[in-house]
Write a protein that holds these residues in place. Structure first.
Motif, short mmCIF file in Angstrom:
data_model
loop_
_atom_site.label_atom_id
_atom_site.label_comp_id
_atom_site.label_asym_id
_atom_site.label_seq_id
_atom_site.Cartn_x
_atom_site.Cartn_y
_atom_site.Cartn_z
N ASN A 87 10.03 57.70 25.44
CA ASN A 87 10.41 56.93 24.31
C ASN A 87 10.32 55.21 24.64
O ASN A 87 11.32 54.67 24.46
CB ASN A 87 11.74 57.41 24.00
N GLU B 225 10.92 53.92 27.59
CA GLU B 225 12.11 53.55 28.57
C GLU B 225 11.60 54.40 29.74
O GLU B 225 11.30 55.19 29.87
CB GLU B 225 13.28 53.90 28.30
N HIS C 99 28.82 64.36 17.45
CA HIS C 99 28.22 65.60 18.12
C HIS C 99 27.21 65.44 19.29
O HIS C 99 26.53 64.46 19.20
CB HIS C 99 27.60 66.59 16.86
N HIS D 126 24.83 66.65 20.16
CA HIS D 126 23.47 66.75 20.07
C HIS D 126 22.95 65.29 19.62
O HIS D 126 22.00 64.72 19.97
CB HIS D 126 22.89 67.68 19.22
N ASP D 127 23.79 64.69 18.77
CA ASP D 127 23.48 63.26 18.29
C ASP D 127 23.26 62.39 19.38
O ASP D 127 22.64 61.51 19.40
CB ASP D 127 24.32 63.05 17.13
N THR E 116 20.50 62.68 21.69
CA THR E 116 19.16 62.35 21.08
C THR E 116 19.19 60.95 21.23
O THR E 116 18.06 60.20 21.51
CB THR E 116 19.14 62.33 19.61
N ALA E 117 20.21 60.15 21.11
CA ALA E 117 20.54 58.81 21.32
C ALA E 117 20.22 58.28 22.70
O ALA E 117 19.53 57.39 22.98
CB ALA E 117 21.77 58.22 20.81
N MET F 261 16.53 58.49 23.53
CA MET F 261 15.70 57.35 22.78
C MET F 261 15.75 56.27 23.98
O MET F 261 14.74 55.32 23.99
CB MET F 261 16.35 56.82 21.58
N GLU F 262 16.71 56.22 24.89
CA GLU F 262 16.90 55.33 25.94
C GLU F 262 16.24 55.79 27.17
O GLU F 262 16.70 55.03 28.39
CB GLU F 262 18.37 54.67 26.19
N LYS G 90 25.52 51.92 23.77
CA LYS G 90 24.82 51.50 22.64
C LYS G 90 24.97 52.39 21.51
O LYS G 90 24.77 52.32 20.40
CB LYS G 90 23.11 51.25 23.04
N PHE H 72 25.81 52.26 17.82
CA PHE H 72 25.13 52.51 16.66
C PHE H 72 25.57 53.66 15.65
O PHE H 72 25.64 53.40 14.49
CB PHE H 72 23.90 53.39 17.35
N PHE H 73 26.40 54.44 16.12
CA PHE H 73 27.16 55.46 15.45
C PHE H 73 28.64 54.69 14.83
O PHE H 73 29.32 55.64 14.23
CB PHE H 73 27.26 56.72 16.33
N ARG H 74 28.56 53.55 15.48
CA ARG H 74 29.99 52.79 14.98
C ARG H 74 31.25 53.80 15.41
O ARG H 74 32.20 53.93 14.46
CB ARG H 74 30.06 52.69 13.48
N THR I 15 32.72 54.99 9.43
CA THR I 15 31.39 55.90 10.13
C THR I 15 30.14 55.56 9.39
O THR I 15 30.15 54.98 8.21
CB THR I 15 31.68 57.48 9.36
N LYS I 16 29.21 55.52 10.43
CA LYS I 16 28.17 54.94 10.25
C LYS I 16 27.17 56.20 9.42
O LYS I 16 27.59 57.21 10.09
CB LYS I 16 27.40 54.37 11.35
#
Lengths: 414, 150
Positions: free
Chosen positions: A19, A21, A344, A346-347, A350-351, A354-355, A401, A405-407, A413-414
Protein backbone atom coordinates in the motif's frame (compact mmCIF):
# COMPACT_ATOMS: atom_id res chain seq x y z
CA UNK A 1 21.15 -5.37 17.46
CA UNK A 2 23.64 -4.92 14.63
CA UNK A 3 23.90 -8.63 13.82
CA UNK A 4 20.15 -8.74 13.64
CA UNK A 5 19.77 -5.69 11.39
CA UNK A 6 22.05 -7.38 8.84
CA UNK A 7 19.71 -10.38 8.69
CA UNK A 8 17.13 -8.46 6.65
CA UNK A 9 19.21 -9.06 3.52
CA UNK A 10 18.43 -12.78 3.90
CA UNK A 11 14.69 -12.09 3.65
CA UNK A 12 13.89 -10.64 0.21
CA UNK A 13 10.15 -10.75 0.98
CA UNK A 14 10.62 -7.99 3.56
CA UNK A 15 12.07 -5.68 0.92
CA UNK A 16 8.81 -4.55 -0.66
CA UNK A 17 6.15 -1.87 -0.41
CA UNK A 18 2.63 -2.65 0.73
CA UNK A 19 0.00 0.00 0.00
CA UNK A 20 2.78 2.39 -0.92
CA UNK A 21 4.67 1.98 2.36
CA UNK A 22 7.69 -0.19 3.21
CA UNK A 23 6.44 -3.48 4.62
CA UNK A 24 6.71 -4.06 8.38
CA UNK A 25 5.89 -7.71 8.99
CA UNK A 26 4.55 -8.21 12.51
CA UNK A 27 2.52 -11.40 12.08
CA UNK A 28 5.27 -13.79 13.06
CA UNK A 29 3.21 -15.67 15.63
CA UNK A 30 1.08 -16.80 12.67
CA UNK A 31 4.03 -17.69 10.46
CA UNK A 32 7.59 -16.45 10.08
CA UNK A 33 9.32 -15.62 6.80
CA UNK A 34 11.97 -17.90 5.26
CA UNK A 35 15.56 -16.76 4.81
CA UNK A 36 17.44 -17.38 1.56
CA UNK A 37 19.71 -20.08 3.10
CA UNK A 38 16.63 -22.20 3.94
CA UNK A 39 15.19 -21.74 0.46
CA UNK A 40 18.58 -22.60 -1.08
CA UNK A 41 18.77 -25.77 0.99
CA UNK A 42 15.33 -26.83 -0.27
CA UNK A 43 16.41 -26.16 -3.85
CA UNK A 44 19.65 -28.08 -3.27
CA UNK A 45 17.75 -31.07 -1.89
CA UNK A 46 15.32 -31.19 -4.80
CA UNK A 47 18.06 -30.61 -7.39
CA UNK A 48 20.64 -33.08 -6.07
CA UNK A 49 19.37 -35.60 -3.47
CA UNK A 50 15.62 -36.04 -3.93
CA UNK A 51 14.30 -39.61 -3.64
CA UNK A 52 11.99 -41.51 -1.30
CA UNK A 53 13.59 -42.42 2.01
CA UNK A 54 14.24 -45.72 3.76
CA UNK A 55 13.22 -47.91 0.86
CA UNK A 56 15.71 -47.70 -1.95
CA UNK A 57 19.06 -49.30 -2.53
CA UNK A 58 20.10 -46.68 -5.06
CA UNK A 59 22.41 -43.82 -4.26
CA UNK A 60 19.88 -40.99 -4.27
CA UNK A 61 17.58 -42.90 -1.89
CA UNK A 62 20.59 -43.37 0.36
CA UNK A 63 21.41 -39.65 0.26
CA UNK A 64 17.79 -38.54 0.82
CA UNK A 65 17.57 -40.92 3.79
CA UNK A 66 20.81 -39.52 5.20
CA UNK A 67 19.48 -35.95 4.83
CA UNK A 68 16.18 -36.86 6.49
CA UNK A 69 17.82 -38.62 9.44
CA UNK A 70 20.41 -35.83 9.78
CA UNK A 71 17.47 -33.42 10.10
CA UNK A 72 16.09 -35.57 12.93
CA UNK A 73 19.41 -35.35 14.77
CA UNK A 74 19.51 -31.57 14.21
CA UNK A 75 16.10 -31.30 15.89
CA UNK A 76 17.22 -33.66 18.66
CA UNK A 77 20.22 -31.47 19.48
CA UNK A 78 18.18 -28.24 19.17
CA UNK A 79 15.66 -29.26 21.85
CA UNK A 80 18.13 -31.53 23.69
CA UNK A 81 16.15 -34.75 23.36
CA UNK A 82 17.99 -37.77 24.79
CA UNK A 83 17.69 -39.85 21.61
CA UNK A 84 16.97 -39.14 17.92
CA UNK A 85 14.11 -41.66 17.91
CA UNK A 86 12.27 -39.44 20.39
CA UNK A 87 11.80 -36.96 17.52
CA UNK A 88 8.74 -37.77 15.39
CA UNK A 89 8.17 -35.71 12.25
CA UNK A 90 4.57 -34.52 11.82
CA UNK A 91 2.63 -32.12 9.58
CA UNK A 92 2.89 -29.46 12.23
CA UNK A 93 2.15 -28.69 15.86
CA UNK A 94 -1.60 -29.35 15.50
CA UNK A 95 -0.88 -32.74 13.97
CA UNK A 96 1.59 -33.55 16.76
CA UNK A 97 -0.95 -32.73 19.49
CA UNK A 98 -3.66 -34.71 17.69
CA UNK A 99 -1.23 -37.62 17.49
CA UNK A 100 -0.85 -37.66 21.27
CA UNK A 101 -4.61 -37.42 21.82
CA UNK A 102 -5.36 -40.18 19.29
CA UNK A 103 -2.71 -42.62 20.54
CA UNK A 104 -1.59 -41.97 24.11
CA UNK A 105 -4.95 -40.42 24.98
CA UNK A 106 -6.95 -43.18 23.33
CA UNK A 107 -4.99 -45.87 25.20
CA UNK A 108 -4.75 -44.23 28.62
CA UNK A 109 -7.71 -41.92 29.32
CA UNK A 110 -10.73 -43.59 30.88
CA UNK A 111 -14.17 -42.58 32.16
CA UNK A 112 -13.84 -40.51 35.33
CA UNK A 113 -10.28 -39.39 34.55
CA UNK A 114 -9.42 -35.72 34.42
CA UNK A 115 -7.50 -33.74 31.79
CA UNK A 116 -6.20 -30.32 32.84
CA UNK A 117 -5.45 -27.52 30.37
CA UNK A 118 -5.44 -23.72 30.64
CA UNK A 119 -8.02 -21.17 29.50
CA UNK A 120 -5.34 -19.54 27.32
CA UNK A 121 -4.75 -22.54 25.05
CA UNK A 122 -4.78 -22.32 21.27
CA UNK A 123 -7.63 -24.38 19.80
CA UNK A 124 -5.04 -26.96 18.68
CA UNK A 125 -4.15 -27.69 22.30
CA UNK A 126 -7.79 -27.54 23.42
CA UNK A 127 -10.12 -29.31 20.98
CA UNK A 128 -8.13 -32.59 20.83
CA UNK A 129 -8.47 -32.86 24.64
CA UNK A 130 -12.07 -31.64 24.69
CA UNK A 131 -13.12 -34.26 22.14
CA UNK A 132 -11.06 -36.99 23.81
CA UNK A 133 -12.70 -36.19 27.15
CA UNK A 134 -16.16 -36.26 25.55
CA UNK A 135 -15.48 -39.58 23.87
CA UNK A 136 -14.09 -41.23 27.00
CA UNK A 137 -16.39 -39.72 29.60
CA UNK A 138 -13.45 -37.91 31.16
CA UNK A 139 -13.59 -34.36 32.58
CA UNK A 140 -11.75 -31.42 31.05
CA UNK A 141 -10.65 -28.80 33.58
CA UNK A 142 -9.30 -25.32 32.93
CA UNK A 143 -6.60 -23.48 34.88
CA UNK A 144 -7.45 -19.75 34.89
CA UNK A 145 -5.32 -16.64 34.86
CA UNK A 146 -4.12 -14.20 37.50
CA UNK A 147 -5.10 -10.52 37.20
CA UNK A 148 -1.80 -9.97 35.39
CA UNK A 149 -2.77 -12.53 32.76
CA UNK A 150 -0.35 -15.20 33.93
CA UNK A 151 -1.23 -18.83 34.55
CA UNK A 152 -2.75 -19.17 38.02
CA UNK A 153 -0.35 -21.67 39.58
CA UNK A 154 -2.25 -21.71 42.88
CA UNK A 155 -5.27 -22.96 40.95
CA UNK A 156 -3.07 -25.39 39.00
CA UNK A 157 -2.02 -26.97 42.32
CA UNK A 158 -5.70 -27.41 43.25
CA UNK A 159 -6.84 -28.77 39.90
CA UNK A 160 -4.02 -31.25 39.30
CA UNK A 161 -4.86 -34.20 41.53
CA UNK A 162 -4.57 -37.98 41.56
CA UNK A 163 -7.57 -38.04 39.18
CA UNK A 164 -5.53 -36.12 36.58
CA UNK A 165 -4.13 -38.28 33.82
CA UNK A 166 -2.87 -35.61 31.44
CA UNK A 167 -1.91 -31.94 31.67
CA UNK A 168 -1.59 -29.99 28.38
CA UNK A 169 -0.25 -26.44 28.46
CA UNK A 170 1.36 -24.00 26.03
CA UNK A 171 5.03 -23.31 26.79
CA UNK A 172 4.52 -19.76 25.47
CA UNK A 173 1.00 -18.42 24.85
CA UNK A 174 -0.09 -17.09 21.44
CA UNK A 175 -2.21 -14.17 22.68
CA UNK A 176 -1.07 -13.11 26.15
CA UNK A 177 2.64 -13.39 25.38
CA UNK A 178 3.38 -15.25 28.61
CA UNK A 179 5.82 -18.09 29.28
CA UNK A 180 4.33 -20.86 31.40
CA UNK A 181 6.42 -22.71 34.03
CA UNK A 182 6.48 -26.05 32.20
CA UNK A 183 9.13 -27.54 34.49
CA UNK A 184 7.05 -26.81 37.59
CA UNK A 185 3.88 -28.09 35.88
CA UNK A 186 5.66 -31.28 34.82
CA UNK A 187 6.80 -31.84 38.38
CA UNK A 188 3.26 -31.27 39.61
CA UNK A 189 1.78 -33.61 36.98
CA UNK A 190 4.35 -36.32 37.70
CA UNK A 191 3.73 -36.11 41.46
CA UNK A 192 0.15 -37.18 40.67
CA UNK A 193 1.06 -39.79 38.06
CA UNK A 194 -0.04 -37.67 35.09
CA UNK A 195 1.85 -36.84 31.91
CA UNK A 196 2.67 -33.31 30.77
CA UNK A 197 2.11 -32.29 27.15
CA UNK A 198 3.67 -28.94 26.19
CA UNK A 199 2.60 -26.96 23.12
CA UNK A 200 5.86 -25.31 22.09
CA UNK A 201 4.64 -23.60 18.90
CA UNK A 202 5.29 -20.10 20.28
CA UNK A 203 8.34 -21.06 22.36
CA UNK A 204 10.78 -23.09 20.23
CA UNK A 205 11.25 -20.34 17.59
CA UNK A 206 11.98 -17.71 20.24
CA UNK A 207 13.92 -19.09 23.20
CA UNK A 208 16.26 -21.94 24.22
CA UNK A 209 14.23 -25.10 24.88
CA UNK A 210 15.61 -28.15 26.66
CA UNK A 211 12.97 -30.89 26.83
CA UNK A 212 15.00 -32.97 29.29
CA UNK A 213 15.43 -30.06 31.67
CA UNK A 214 11.69 -29.25 31.38
CA UNK A 215 10.96 -32.95 31.92
CA UNK A 216 8.00 -32.68 29.52
CA UNK A 217 6.64 -36.07 28.49
CA UNK A 218 5.50 -34.74 25.11
CA UNK A 219 6.56 -31.52 23.43
CA UNK A 220 5.09 -30.32 20.11
CA UNK A 221 6.06 -27.55 17.72
CA UNK A 222 5.75 -26.38 14.11
CA UNK A 223 8.50 -25.69 11.61
CA UNK A 224 6.93 -22.75 9.80
CA UNK A 225 7.00 -20.47 12.83
CA UNK A 226 10.79 -20.85 12.94
CA UNK A 227 11.34 -20.12 9.23
CA UNK A 228 11.07 -23.71 7.92
CA UNK A 229 8.54 -24.58 5.20
CA UNK A 230 4.90 -25.16 6.11
CA UNK A 231 3.76 -28.77 6.55
CA UNK A 232 6.57 -29.96 8.83
CA UNK A 233 6.43 -30.17 12.61
CA UNK A 234 7.76 -32.19 15.47
CA UNK A 235 6.44 -34.31 18.26
CA UNK A 236 9.01 -35.03 20.93
CA UNK A 237 8.05 -37.86 23.27
CA UNK A 238 9.94 -39.78 25.93
CA UNK A 239 11.04 -43.06 24.33
CA UNK A 240 9.30 -45.32 26.87
CA UNK A 241 5.99 -43.55 26.29
CA UNK A 242 6.28 -43.58 22.51
CA UNK A 243 7.16 -47.28 22.53
CA UNK A 244 4.05 -48.18 24.53
CA UNK A 245 1.71 -46.13 22.32
CA UNK A 246 -0.38 -47.57 19.46
CA UNK A 247 0.31 -46.21 15.93
CA UNK A 248 -1.31 -42.98 14.73
CA UNK A 249 -1.94 -43.89 11.09
CA UNK A 250 -1.43 -47.09 9.11
CA UNK A 251 0.33 -47.56 5.81
CA UNK A 252 3.78 -47.74 4.31
CA UNK A 253 6.95 -47.16 6.32
CA UNK A 254 5.37 -47.70 9.76
CA UNK A 255 5.24 -51.52 9.63
CA UNK A 256 7.35 -54.36 10.94
CA UNK A 257 5.69 -57.26 9.13
CA UNK A 258 2.35 -57.37 7.34
CA UNK A 259 0.39 -60.62 7.00
CA UNK A 260 -3.11 -61.23 5.70
CA UNK A 261 -4.80 -60.83 9.07
CA UNK A 262 -2.12 -59.34 11.33
CA UNK A 263 0.61 -56.71 11.27
CA UNK A 264 3.42 -55.58 13.54
CA UNK A 265 4.83 -52.10 13.80
CA UNK A 266 8.19 -50.51 13.10
CA UNK A 267 10.21 -49.24 16.06
CA UNK A 268 9.89 -45.59 17.09
CA UNK A 269 9.87 -43.04 15.55
CA UNK A 270 8.86 -44.80 12.28
CA UNK A 271 5.77 -46.33 13.88
CA UNK A 272 4.32 -42.79 13.81
CA UNK A 273 5.51 -41.83 10.32
CA UNK A 274 3.13 -43.64 7.96
CA UNK A 275 3.40 -42.88 4.26
CA UNK A 276 5.92 -40.75 2.45
CA UNK A 277 6.86 -37.99 4.83
CA UNK A 278 7.58 -34.33 4.13
CA UNK A 279 11.25 -35.08 3.45
CA UNK A 280 12.14 -31.69 1.99
CA UNK A 281 10.25 -30.09 4.87
CA UNK A 282 12.49 -31.89 7.36
CA UNK A 283 15.56 -30.78 5.41
CA UNK A 284 14.24 -27.21 5.43
CA UNK A 285 13.52 -27.43 9.15
CA UNK A 286 17.13 -28.47 9.81
CA UNK A 287 18.36 -25.56 7.67
CA UNK A 288 16.18 -23.13 9.65
CA UNK A 289 17.52 -24.55 12.93
CA UNK A 290 21.10 -24.15 11.63
CA UNK A 291 20.25 -20.53 10.81
CA UNK A 292 18.92 -19.93 14.35
CA UNK A 293 21.89 -21.73 15.91
CA UNK A 294 24.27 -19.35 14.16
CA UNK A 295 22.52 -16.51 15.97
CA UNK A 296 22.13 -18.37 19.26
CA UNK A 297 18.72 -18.79 20.90
CA UNK A 298 19.75 -16.70 23.94
CA UNK A 299 20.50 -13.83 21.55
CA UNK A 300 17.24 -14.37 19.68
CA UNK A 301 15.33 -14.09 22.96
CA UNK A 302 17.33 -11.02 23.99
CA UNK A 303 16.66 -9.33 20.63
CA UNK A 304 12.90 -9.83 20.92
CA UNK A 305 13.02 -8.62 24.53
CA UNK A 306 14.53 -5.33 23.33
CA UNK A 307 11.63 -4.88 20.91
CA UNK A 308 9.04 -5.57 23.61
CA UNK A 309 10.88 -3.25 26.00
CA UNK A 310 10.48 -0.53 23.37
CA UNK A 311 6.84 -1.29 22.52
CA UNK A 312 5.03 -1.74 25.84
CA UNK A 313 5.99 1.61 27.44
CA UNK A 314 4.96 3.42 24.24
CA UNK A 315 1.59 1.66 24.15
CA UNK A 316 1.11 2.55 27.82
CA UNK A 317 1.43 6.22 26.77
CA UNK A 318 -1.71 5.90 24.62
CA UNK A 319 -4.58 5.79 27.14
CA UNK A 320 -7.04 4.23 24.67
CA UNK A 321 -4.81 1.21 24.04
CA UNK A 322 -5.52 -1.91 26.10
CA UNK A 323 -2.72 -4.50 26.21
CA UNK A 324 -3.74 -8.04 27.15
CA UNK A 325 -1.33 -10.09 29.26
CA UNK A 326 1.39 -8.81 31.59
CA UNK A 327 2.29 -5.12 31.32
CA UNK A 328 5.79 -5.76 32.60
CA UNK A 329 7.95 -6.20 29.46
CA UNK A 330 10.20 -8.66 31.32
CA UNK A 331 7.23 -11.03 31.60
CA UNK A 332 6.20 -10.62 27.97
CA UNK A 333 7.39 -12.50 24.88
CA UNK A 334 7.41 -10.90 21.45
CA UNK A 335 3.65 -11.51 21.14
CA UNK A 336 1.57 -8.45 22.07
CA UNK A 337 -2.24 -8.48 21.82
CA UNK A 338 -4.04 -5.16 22.10
CA UNK A 339 -7.12 -3.14 21.24
CA UNK A 340 -7.61 0.55 20.49
CA UNK A 341 -10.64 1.90 22.35
CA UNK A 342 -13.85 0.36 21.05
CA UNK A 343 -12.52 0.13 17.51
CA UNK A 344 -12.95 -3.40 16.19
CA UNK A 345 -9.50 -4.95 15.64
CA UNK A 346 -10.34 -5.67 11.99
CA UNK A 347 -10.78 -1.97 11.39
CA UNK A 348 -7.50 -1.32 13.21
CA UNK A 349 -5.70 -4.02 11.21
CA UNK A 350 -6.97 -2.54 7.94
CA UNK A 351 -5.72 0.89 9.03
CA UNK A 352 -2.30 -0.55 9.92
CA UNK A 353 -2.20 -2.44 6.61
CA UNK A 354 -2.68 0.87 4.81
CA UNK A 355 0.52 1.96 6.58
CA UNK A 356 2.32 -1.16 5.34
CA UNK A 357 2.14 -2.91 8.73
CA UNK A 358 1.00 -6.54 8.85
CA UNK A 359 -0.63 -7.57 12.14
CA UNK A 360 -3.17 -10.26 12.94
CA UNK A 361 -6.69 -9.40 14.09
CA UNK A 362 -9.27 -11.86 15.31
CA UNK A 363 -9.73 -14.47 18.00
CA UNK A 364 -6.29 -16.05 17.33
CA UNK A 365 -7.78 -19.54 17.57
CA UNK A 366 -8.39 -18.94 21.27
CA UNK A 367 -12.14 -18.33 21.60
CA UNK A 368 -12.45 -19.47 25.24
CA UNK A 369 -9.68 -16.98 26.11
CA UNK A 370 -11.48 -14.16 24.23
CA UNK A 371 -14.60 -14.98 26.25
CA UNK A 372 -12.51 -14.89 29.45
CA UNK A 373 -11.04 -11.50 28.47
CA UNK A 374 -14.54 -10.25 27.55
CA UNK A 375 -13.60 -9.19 24.01
CA UNK A 376 -14.73 -10.63 20.66
CA UNK A 377 -11.26 -10.23 19.18
CA UNK A 378 -7.94 -8.39 19.50
CA UNK A 379 -5.19 -7.09 17.28
CA UNK A 380 -1.83 -8.81 17.73
CA UNK A 381 1.68 -7.74 16.80
CA UNK A 382 4.39 -10.39 17.03
CA UNK A 383 8.11 -10.00 16.45
CA UNK A 384 10.91 -12.08 15.06
CA UNK A 385 14.65 -11.84 14.47
CA UNK A 386 14.44 -9.50 11.46
CA UNK A 387 12.27 -6.89 13.18
CA UNK A 388 13.90 -3.70 14.36
CA UNK A 389 13.30 -0.89 16.84
CA UNK A 390 12.30 1.19 13.80
CA UNK A 391 9.54 -1.36 13.08
CA UNK A 392 8.26 -0.90 16.64
CA UNK A 393 8.19 2.86 16.19
CA UNK A 394 6.39 2.53 12.84
CA UNK A 395 3.72 0.41 14.56
CA UNK A 396 3.23 2.93 17.36
CA UNK A 397 3.03 5.85 14.90
CA UNK A 398 0.46 3.96 12.80
CA UNK A 399 -1.67 3.18 15.87
CA UNK A 400 -1.65 6.89 16.71
CA UNK A 401 -2.70 7.76 13.15
CA UNK A 402 -5.52 5.20 13.31
CA UNK A 403 -6.60 6.71 16.62
CA UNK A 404 -6.89 10.10 14.95
CA UNK A 405 -8.59 8.75 11.84
CA UNK A 406 -11.30 6.96 13.80
CA UNK A 407 -11.43 9.80 16.38
CA UNK A 408 -10.86 7.37 19.24
CA UNK A 409 -10.81 9.01 22.64
CA UNK A 410 -12.24 12.34 21.45
CA UNK A 411 -15.73 11.59 22.71
CA UNK A 412 -17.13 11.73 19.17
CA UNK A 413 -17.36 8.87 16.77
CA UNK A 414 -16.12 9.21 13.27
CA UNK B 1 -0.62 7.01 0.56
CA UNK B 2 -1.26 5.60 4.00
CA UNK B 3 -4.39 6.35 5.94
CA UNK B 4 -5.80 8.70 3.29
CA UNK B 5 -6.71 5.59 1.34
CA UNK B 6 -8.87 4.53 4.29
CA UNK B 7 -11.28 7.30 3.33
CA UNK B 8 -12.22 5.16 0.33
CA UNK B 9 -13.49 2.49 2.68
CA UNK B 10 -14.58 4.38 5.77
CA UNK B 11 -16.78 7.04 4.09
CA UNK B 12 -18.80 9.27 6.40
CA UNK B 13 -22.05 7.51 5.50
CA UNK B 14 -20.52 4.14 6.48
CA UNK B 15 -19.21 5.45 9.79
CA UNK B 16 -22.62 7.04 10.43
CA UNK B 17 -24.42 3.75 9.93
CA UNK B 18 -21.90 1.95 12.17
CA UNK B 19 -22.23 4.52 14.96
CA UNK B 20 -26.02 4.85 14.67
CA UNK B 21 -27.27 1.62 13.10
CA UNK B 22 -30.75 1.49 11.58
CA UNK B 23 -33.09 -1.37 12.49
CA UNK B 24 -30.85 -2.69 15.26
CA UNK B 25 -32.76 -4.72 17.80
CA UNK B 26 -35.22 -7.60 17.97
CA UNK B 27 -38.67 -8.16 16.52
CA UNK B 28 -41.39 -9.58 18.75
CA UNK B 29 -42.14 -12.18 16.09
CA UNK B 30 -40.62 -12.94 12.71
CA UNK B 31 -41.58 -15.00 9.69
CA UNK B 32 -37.91 -15.47 8.76
CA UNK B 33 -34.87 -15.58 11.01
CA UNK B 34 -31.25 -16.61 10.63
CA UNK B 35 -28.04 -16.44 12.68
CA UNK B 36 -24.99 -16.32 10.47
CA UNK B 37 -21.39 -15.99 11.54
CA UNK B 38 -18.04 -15.68 9.90
CA UNK B 39 -15.96 -18.22 11.82
CA UNK B 40 -12.65 -16.81 10.60
CA UNK B 41 -13.23 -13.48 12.33
CA UNK B 42 -16.11 -14.02 14.75
CA UNK B 43 -18.51 -11.51 13.18
CA UNK B 44 -22.07 -12.59 13.83
CA UNK B 45 -25.49 -11.37 12.66
CA UNK B 46 -28.92 -12.39 13.88
CA UNK B 47 -31.38 -11.23 11.23
CA UNK B 48 -35.15 -11.20 11.61
CA UNK B 49 -37.65 -10.45 8.84
CA UNK B 50 -41.43 -10.15 8.79
CA UNK B 51 -43.06 -10.67 5.40
CA UNK B 52 -46.67 -9.61 4.91
CA UNK B 53 -49.28 -11.48 2.83
CA UNK B 54 -47.94 -9.89 -0.36
CA UNK B 55 -44.42 -11.15 0.47
CA UNK B 56 -43.33 -7.61 1.22
CA UNK B 57 -40.72 -6.96 3.95
CA UNK B 58 -42.86 -5.25 6.54
CA UNK B 59 -40.29 -5.34 9.33
CA UNK B 60 -36.60 -6.18 9.47
CA UNK B 61 -34.14 -6.03 12.38
CA UNK B 62 -30.69 -7.28 13.27
CA UNK B 63 -28.46 -7.82 16.28
CA UNK B 64 -24.89 -9.00 16.38
CA UNK B 65 -21.36 -7.84 16.70
CA UNK B 66 -18.47 -7.21 14.46
CA UNK B 67 -16.33 -4.58 12.84
CA UNK B 68 -17.40 -1.17 11.56
CA UNK B 69 -17.89 -2.56 8.06
CA UNK B 70 -20.09 -5.49 9.07
CA UNK B 71 -22.24 -3.34 11.36
CA UNK B 72 -22.61 -0.55 8.79
CA UNK B 73 -23.41 -3.08 6.09
CA UNK B 74 -26.16 -4.69 8.19
CA UNK B 75 -27.65 -1.28 8.93
CA UNK B 76 -27.56 -0.23 5.26
CA UNK B 77 -28.94 -3.55 4.08
CA UNK B 78 -31.93 -3.45 6.41
CA UNK B 79 -32.64 0.19 5.49
CA UNK B 80 -32.45 -0.70 1.78
CA UNK B 81 -34.74 -3.74 1.82
CA UNK B 82 -37.42 -2.51 4.21
CA UNK B 83 -40.71 -2.22 2.29
CA UNK B 84 -39.33 -4.18 -0.67
CA UNK B 85 -40.89 -7.35 -2.06
CA UNK B 86 -39.07 -10.59 -1.41
CA UNK B 87 -38.02 -10.97 -5.06
CA UNK B 88 -36.69 -7.41 -5.16
CA UNK B 89 -34.72 -7.97 -1.96
CA UNK B 90 -33.16 -11.16 -3.35
CA UNK B 91 -32.18 -9.32 -6.51
CA UNK B 92 -30.55 -6.60 -4.39
CA UNK B 93 -28.61 -9.22 -2.44
CA UNK B 94 -27.35 -10.66 -5.72
CA UNK B 95 -26.41 -7.22 -7.01
CA UNK B 96 -24.46 -6.46 -3.84
CA UNK B 97 -22.60 -9.79 -3.78
CA UNK B 98 -21.71 -9.41 -7.45
CA UNK B 99 -20.56 -5.83 -7.02
CA UNK B 100 -18.41 -6.69 -4.03
CA UNK B 101 -16.40 -9.00 -6.26
CA UNK B 102 -16.19 -6.43 -9.04
CA UNK B 103 -18.97 -7.49 -11.46
CA UNK B 104 -20.73 -4.69 -13.31
CA UNK B 105 -24.44 -4.00 -13.00
CA UNK B 106 -26.82 -1.51 -14.64
CA UNK B 107 -27.01 1.81 -12.77
CA UNK B 108 -30.67 1.20 -11.92
CA UNK B 109 -29.73 -1.96 -9.94
CA UNK B 110 -27.09 -0.01 -8.04
CA UNK B 111 -29.45 2.86 -7.25
CA UNK B 112 -31.85 0.36 -5.69
CA UNK B 113 -29.21 -0.44 -3.06
CA UNK B 114 -29.48 3.05 -1.57
CA UNK B 115 -26.69 3.94 0.87
CA UNK B 116 -25.40 0.39 0.61
CA UNK B 117 -23.97 0.96 -2.85
CA UNK B 118 -21.19 3.03 -1.30
CA UNK B 119 -19.91 -0.15 0.39
CA UNK B 120 -19.13 -1.71 -2.95
CA UNK B 121 -15.81 0.15 -2.63
CA UNK B 122 -15.01 -2.85 -0.43
CA UNK B 123 -13.59 -4.61 -3.48
CA UNK B 124 -10.50 -2.41 -3.07
CA UNK B 125 -9.97 -4.17 0.28
CA UNK B 126 -10.16 -7.90 -0.55
CA UNK B 127 -9.56 -8.95 3.07
CA UNK B 128 -12.72 -7.12 4.12
CA UNK B 129 -15.21 -8.27 1.46
CA UNK B 130 -16.72 -10.88 3.76
CA UNK B 131 -17.36 -8.22 6.42
CA UNK B 132 -19.58 -6.34 3.96
CA UNK B 133 -21.32 -9.32 2.38
CA UNK B 134 -22.27 -11.14 5.62
CA UNK B 135 -25.52 -9.16 6.06
CA UNK B 136 -26.57 -9.67 2.43
CA UNK B 137 -25.84 -13.40 2.62
CA UNK B 138 -27.93 -13.54 5.76
CA UNK B 139 -30.78 -11.82 3.92
CA UNK B 140 -30.57 -14.22 1.00
CA UNK B 141 -30.31 -17.30 3.22
CA UNK B 142 -33.19 -16.19 5.45
CA UNK B 143 -35.51 -15.54 2.53
CA UNK B 144 -34.60 -18.67 0.58
CA UNK B 145 -34.68 -20.93 3.65
CA UNK B 146 -38.42 -20.46 3.82
CA UNK B 147 -39.09 -21.14 0.17
CA UNK B 148 -37.07 -24.36 0.45
CA UNK B 149 -39.53 -25.52 3.05
CA UNK B 150 -42.56 -24.57 0.94
Amino acid sequence: METFSKLRADFPILDQEVNGEPLVYLDNAATAQRPTPVLKQLMHFYQTDNANVHRGVHTLAERATADYEAARRTVQAFINAAKPEEVVFTKGCTDALNLVAATYGEANIEAGDEIVISIAEHHSNLIPWQQLAKKKGATLKYIGLTDEGELDMAQARELITDKTKLVAIAHATNVLGTVNPIKELAELAHAHGAVLVADGAQAVPHMPVDVQDLDADFYAFSGHKLMAPTGIGVLYGKAALLEAMPPYQYGGEMIGEVHRQESTWAPIPYKFEAGTQNIAGAVGLAAAIDYLNQLGMEQVAAHEQKLVDRLLPQLAQIPEVTVYGPHDPAKHTGVVAFNLGHLHPHDLATALDMEGIAVRAGHHCAQPLMEELGVPATARASFYIYNSLADVDRLVAAIKKAKEFFRIGTGETK
Amino acid sequence: MGLEKLNNLYREVILDHAANPHNKGKLAAATHQIILNNPTCGDVINLQINLDDQERIKEVAFTGEGCTISQASASMMTAAVKGKKKEEALKMAKTFSDMAIGKDHPQADLDALGDAQVLTSIMEFPARIKCATLAWWALQRALLQESDED
